[in-house]
Motif scaffolding. Sequence first.
Motif, PDB file in Angstrom:
ATOM      1  N   GLU A 360      34.097  21.995  61.663  1.00  0.00           N
ATOM      2  CA  GLU A 360      33.884  23.398  62.013  1.00  0.00           C
ATOM      3  C   GLU A 360      34.980  23.903  62.943  1.00  0.00           C
ATOM      4  OE1 GLU A 360      31.946  27.197  63.056  1.00  0.00           O
ATOM      5  OE2 GLU A 360      32.182  25.934  61.273  1.00  0.00           O
ATOM      6  N   ILE A 361      35.267  23.158  64.010  1.00  0.00           N
ATOM      7  CA  ILE A 361      36.234  23.670  64.991  1.00  0.00           C
ATOM      8  C   ILE A 361      37.668  23.557  64.487  1.00  0.00           C
ATOM      9  CG2 ILE A 361      36.604  21.534  66.310  1.00  0.00           C
ATOM     10  CD1 ILE A 361      36.117  25.153  67.663  1.00  0.00           C
ATOM     11  N   LEU A 362      37.969  22.534  63.706  1.00  0.00           N
ATOM     12  CA  LEU A 362      39.318  22.433  63.155  1.00  0.00           C
ATOM     13  C   LEU A 362      39.577  23.537  62.136  1.00  0.00           C
ATOM     14  CD1 LEU A 362      39.780  18.571  62.761  1.00  0.00           C
ATOM     15  CD2 LEU A 362      40.784  20.082  64.477  1.00  0.00           C
ATOM     16  N   SER A 363      38.543  23.893  61.388  1.00  0.00           N
ATOM     17  CA  SER A 363      38.673  25.004  60.442  1.00  0.00           C
ATOM     18  C   SER A 363      38.839  26.326  61.189  1.00  0.00           C
ATOM     19  CB  SER A 363      37.444  25.060  59.535  1.00  0.00           C
ATOM     20  OG  SER A 363      37.478  26.215  58.717  1.00  0.00           O
ATOM     21  N   TYR A 364      38.068  26.517  62.259  1.00  0.00           N
ATOM     22  CA  TYR A 364      38.118  27.767  63.023  1.00  0.00           C
ATOM     23  C   TYR A 364      39.499  27.979  63.657  1.00  0.00           C
ATOM     24  CZ  TYR A 364      36.566  31.492  66.159  1.00  0.00           C
ATOM     25  OH  TYR A 364      36.413  32.693  66.816  1.00  0.00           O
ATOM     26  N   THR A 365      40.108  26.884  64.136  1.00  0.00           N
ATOM     27  CA  THR A 365      41.400  26.987  64.822  1.00  0.00           C
ATOM     28  C   THR A 365      42.580  26.780  63.882  1.00  0.00           C
ATOM     29  OG1 THR A 365      41.361  24.627  65.379  1.00  0.00           O
ATOM     30  CG2 THR A 365      40.400  26.158  66.981  1.00  0.00           C
ATOM     31  N   ASN A 366      42.300  26.639  62.595  1.00  0.00           N
ATOM     32  CA  ASN A 366      43.363  26.371  61.620  1.00  0.00           C
ATOM     33  C   ASN A 366      44.149  25.118  61.999  1.00  0.00           C
ATOM     34  OD1 ASN A 366      44.841  26.927  59.251  1.00  0.00           O
ATOM     35  ND2 ASN A 366      46.426  28.020  60.394  1.00  0.00           N
ATOM     36  N   GLN A 367      43.409  24.096  62.441  1.00  0.00           N
ATOM     37  CA  GLN A 367      43.967  22.793  62.817  1.00  0.00           C
ATOM     38  C   GLN A 367      44.884  22.861  64.045  1.00  0.00           C
ATOM     39  OE1 GLN A 367      42.961  20.084  60.828  1.00  0.00           O
ATOM     40  NE2 GLN A 367      41.770  21.560  59.646  1.00  0.00           N
ATOM     41  N   GLN A 368      44.789  23.953  64.831  1.00  0.00           N
ATOM     42  CA  GLN A 368      45.681  24.098  65.982  1.00  0.00           C
ATOM     43  C   GLN A 368      44.913  24.475  67.240  1.00  0.00           C
ATOM     44  OE1 GLN A 368      48.553  27.015  64.607  1.00  0.00           O
ATOM     45  NE2 GLN A 368      49.829  25.453  63.663  1.00  0.00           N
ATOM     46  N   PRO A 369      44.066  23.575  67.752  1.00  0.00           N
ATOM     47  CA  PRO A 369      43.325  23.877  68.988  1.00  0.00           C
ATOM     48  C   PRO A 369      44.264  23.998  70.180  1.00  0.00           C
ATOM     49  CG  PRO A 369      43.070  21.570  68.379  1.00  0.00           C
ATOM     50  CD  PRO A 369      43.766  22.233  67.228  1.00  0.00           C
ATOM     51  N   GLU A 370      43.830  24.733  71.209  1.00  0.00           N
ATOM     52  CA  GLU A 370      44.677  25.016  72.373  1.00  0.00           C
ATOM     53  C   GLU A 370      44.301  24.192  73.592  1.00  0.00           C
ATOM     54  OE1 GLU A 370      43.919  29.180  72.697  1.00  0.00           O
ATOM     55  OE2 GLU A 370      45.575  29.706  71.384  1.00  0.00           O
ATOM     56  N   ASP A 371      43.406  23.230  73.426  1.00  0.00           N
ATOM     57  CA  ASP A 371      42.967  22.416  74.550  1.00  0.00           C
ATOM     58  C   ASP A 371      42.426  21.113  73.989  1.00  0.00           C
ATOM     59  OD1 ASP A 371      42.269  21.537  77.057  1.00  0.00           O
ATOM     60  OD2 ASP A 371      40.809  23.114  77.476  1.00  0.00           O
ATOM     61  N   ASP A 372      42.135  20.151  74.890  1.00  0.00           N
ATOM     62  CA  ASP A 372      41.445  18.957  74.445  1.00  0.00           C
ATOM     63  C   ASP A 372      40.113  19.337  73.804  1.00  0.00           C
ATOM     64  OD1 ASP A 372      43.442  17.531  75.628  1.00  0.00           O
ATOM     65  OD2 ASP A 372      42.149  16.311  76.889  1.00  0.00           O
ATOM     66  N   LEU A 373      39.734  18.610  72.774  1.00  0.00           N
ATOM     67  CA  LEU A 373      38.423  18.785  72.148  1.00  0.00           C
ATOM     68  C   LEU A 373      37.665  17.476  72.267  1.00  0.00           C
ATOM     69  CD1 LEU A 373      39.379  20.658  68.840  1.00  0.00           C
ATOM     70  CD2 LEU A 373      38.306  21.651  70.864  1.00  0.00           C
ATOM     71  N   SER A 374      36.467  17.515  72.824  1.00  0.00           N
ATOM     72  CA  SER A 374      35.655  16.307  72.965  1.00  0.00           C
ATOM     73  C   SER A 374      34.197  16.610  72.666  1.00  0.00           C
ATOM     74  CB  SER A 374      35.765  15.730  74.381  1.00  0.00           C
ATOM     75  OG  SER A 374      37.082  15.315  74.649  1.00  0.00           O
ATOM     76  N   ILE A 375      33.596  15.739  71.872  1.00  0.00           N
ATOM     77  CA  ILE A 375      32.194  15.883  71.489  1.00  0.00           C
ATOM     78  C   ILE A 375      31.531  14.511  71.557  1.00  0.00           C
ATOM     79  CG2 ILE A 375      30.573  16.633  69.693  1.00  0.00           C
ATOM     80  CD1 ILE A 375      32.975  18.075  68.354  1.00  0.00           C
ATOM     81  N   ILE A 376      30.333  14.454  72.112  1.00  0.00           N
ATOM     82  CA  ILE A 376      29.499  13.253  72.040  1.00  0.00           C
ATOM     83  C   ILE A 376      28.168  13.671  71.418  1.00  0.00           C
ATOM     84  CG2 ILE A 376      28.332  11.404  73.304  1.00  0.00           C
ATOM     85  CD1 ILE A 376      30.406  11.733  75.521  1.00  0.00           C
ATOM     86  N   VAL A 377      27.719  12.920  70.418  1.00  0.00           N
ATOM     87  CA  VAL A 377      26.424  13.180  69.794  1.00  0.00           C
ATOM     88  C   VAL A 377      25.537  11.956  69.979  1.00  0.00           C
ATOM     89  CG1 VAL A 377      25.184  13.739  67.678  1.00  0.00           C
ATOM     90  CG2 VAL A 377      27.458  14.720  68.077  1.00  0.00           C
ATOM     91  N   ILE A 378      24.388  12.164  70.602  1.00  0.00           N
ATOM     92  CA  ILE A 378      23.414  11.097  70.847  1.00  0.00           C
ATOM     93  C   ILE A 378      22.208  11.352  69.938  1.00  0.00           C
ATOM     94  CG2 ILE A 378      21.894   9.998  72.546  1.00  0.00           C
ATOM     95  CD1 ILE A 378      23.827  11.128  74.712  1.00  0.00           C
ATOM     96  N   LYS A 379      21.850  10.375  69.130  1.00  0.00           N
ATOM     97  CA  LYS A 379      20.718  10.532  68.208  1.00  0.00           C
ATOM     98  C   LYS A 379      19.698   9.428  68.446  1.00  0.00           C
ATOM     99  CE  LYS A 379      19.563  11.107  63.313  1.00  0.00           C
ATOM    100  NZ  LYS A 379      20.111  11.151  61.930  1.00  0.00           N
ATOM    101  N   LYS A 380      18.432   9.830  68.612  1.00  0.00           N
ATOM    102  CA  LYS A 380      17.339   8.857  68.742  1.00  0.00           C
ATOM    103  C   LYS A 380      16.912   8.438  67.336  1.00  0.00           C
ATOM    104  CE  LYS A 380      13.884   6.687  70.771  1.00  0.00           C
ATOM    105  NZ  LYS A 380      13.481   5.863  69.619  1.00  0.00           N
ATOM    106  N   LEU A 381      16.971   7.153  67.046  1.00  0.00           N
ATOM    107  CA  LEU A 381      16.628   6.649  65.714  1.00  0.00           C
ATOM    108  C   LEU A 381      15.120   6.529  65.526  1.00  0.00           C
ATOM    109  CD1 LEU A 381      19.396   3.903  65.431  1.00  0.00           C
ATOM    110  CD2 LEU A 381      19.427   6.238  64.507  1.00  0.00           C
TER     111      LEU A 381
END
Length: 381
Positions: A360-381
């Motif tokens: 989603e974010i790479l598409s929105y920025t056309n593969q050219q983000p202007e800052d670090d991008l960091s995501i953590i996803v925690i899922k309870k199994l």
Amino acid sequence: MEKEKSQGNLILLVEDELNIAKLFQYNLSRAGYNILLAANGKEGFELASKNKPDLIISDIMMPEVDGFEFRKMLLNNPELRNIPFIFLTAKGEEDDILKGYDLEIEDYIIKTASPKVVIAKVSAVLKSLEKERIKVVDEVQKAADTMGTRVVPDEFPKFLDFEIKHWHLAYKQIPGGDFIDYFNIDENHLAVVLGDVMGKRWGAWYFAVAYAGYVRTATRFVLESTKNFKPSEILNKVNDSVFKDERISDVFITLSIILLDRENNIAKYSGAGDLPIIYKNSEGEIKTFHSKGLLLGFSKEGTYDDLEIKLNSKDQIFMITDGFTESRNQNGEMYGEEKLLKFIKSIDPNADSLEQLKNEILSYTNQQPEDDLSIIVIKKL
């Protein structure tokens, strides 16, 4: 406010005389820059906070908030103080010029200067910063290679009953900025840490690896020396250490800490100047958890508190740095928290949530983000 569409740097122009503003907007947009217009310092500060421009050009004599006060407001804001700044003035008086340089500006532009001179000065400032960036990138990469530094783990943590994944994209391949870490306290407790060293000027990036390592070391020390597994206690002790250390007194750090308790199926969260974390249950309902804690090192008392989240099977928690929400598309429009919440709500629960956010974010920025991008996803199994 008006905005020109182009693919150049984003410039905020603060000028109360409409004819002059339009003239500068026309010449700068023709040269390939995106232009935001503000009529005074108050409006300029609001636009700078929202859009994080690459350069600010401001008049001095303006109603409500003049240029000098506007500049002081920026200098007092850790997120905005390092944005390059040029004063626009009708005068060439020595006192005004000296006062401006005392406020750490890059240059002056006289309003009557020809378009070629204006473009040349703007271009010179931006090119100088780009040369500084290239030099810093080289030095930081060499230092990181020498120290074997990693700001993000190579592998996802293993923690029974949970699936935890992360994604990190360094801005222009510069190590530093955002950092991620995991601490296995014992078989029933895992700490998840997401931090962001603030500062847009390249000098801040140079030390980002060291700052990240400093905070991680302090956090590890606290975790190893206390049996009170509360993220707020960790933040309080880390903040106290950072506040006392003069070496990093001018750098501010956001930090999110989640302590997972698998025995009781609980996530305890506390944050320092960070974005809200986002919780999504198995029914697709979402909720944000906001921390009131101050940036690390900003004050001796960080006022950190704990928020508790009860987790059921297939519930998810999203931790994201502001590089995501402050990303801009080719029209200069910021992604924003509202759009992020809508997207997370729409995520397919049967597919990989992390990959969906990444795409989603790479598409929105056309593969050219202007800052670090960091995501953590925690899922309870």
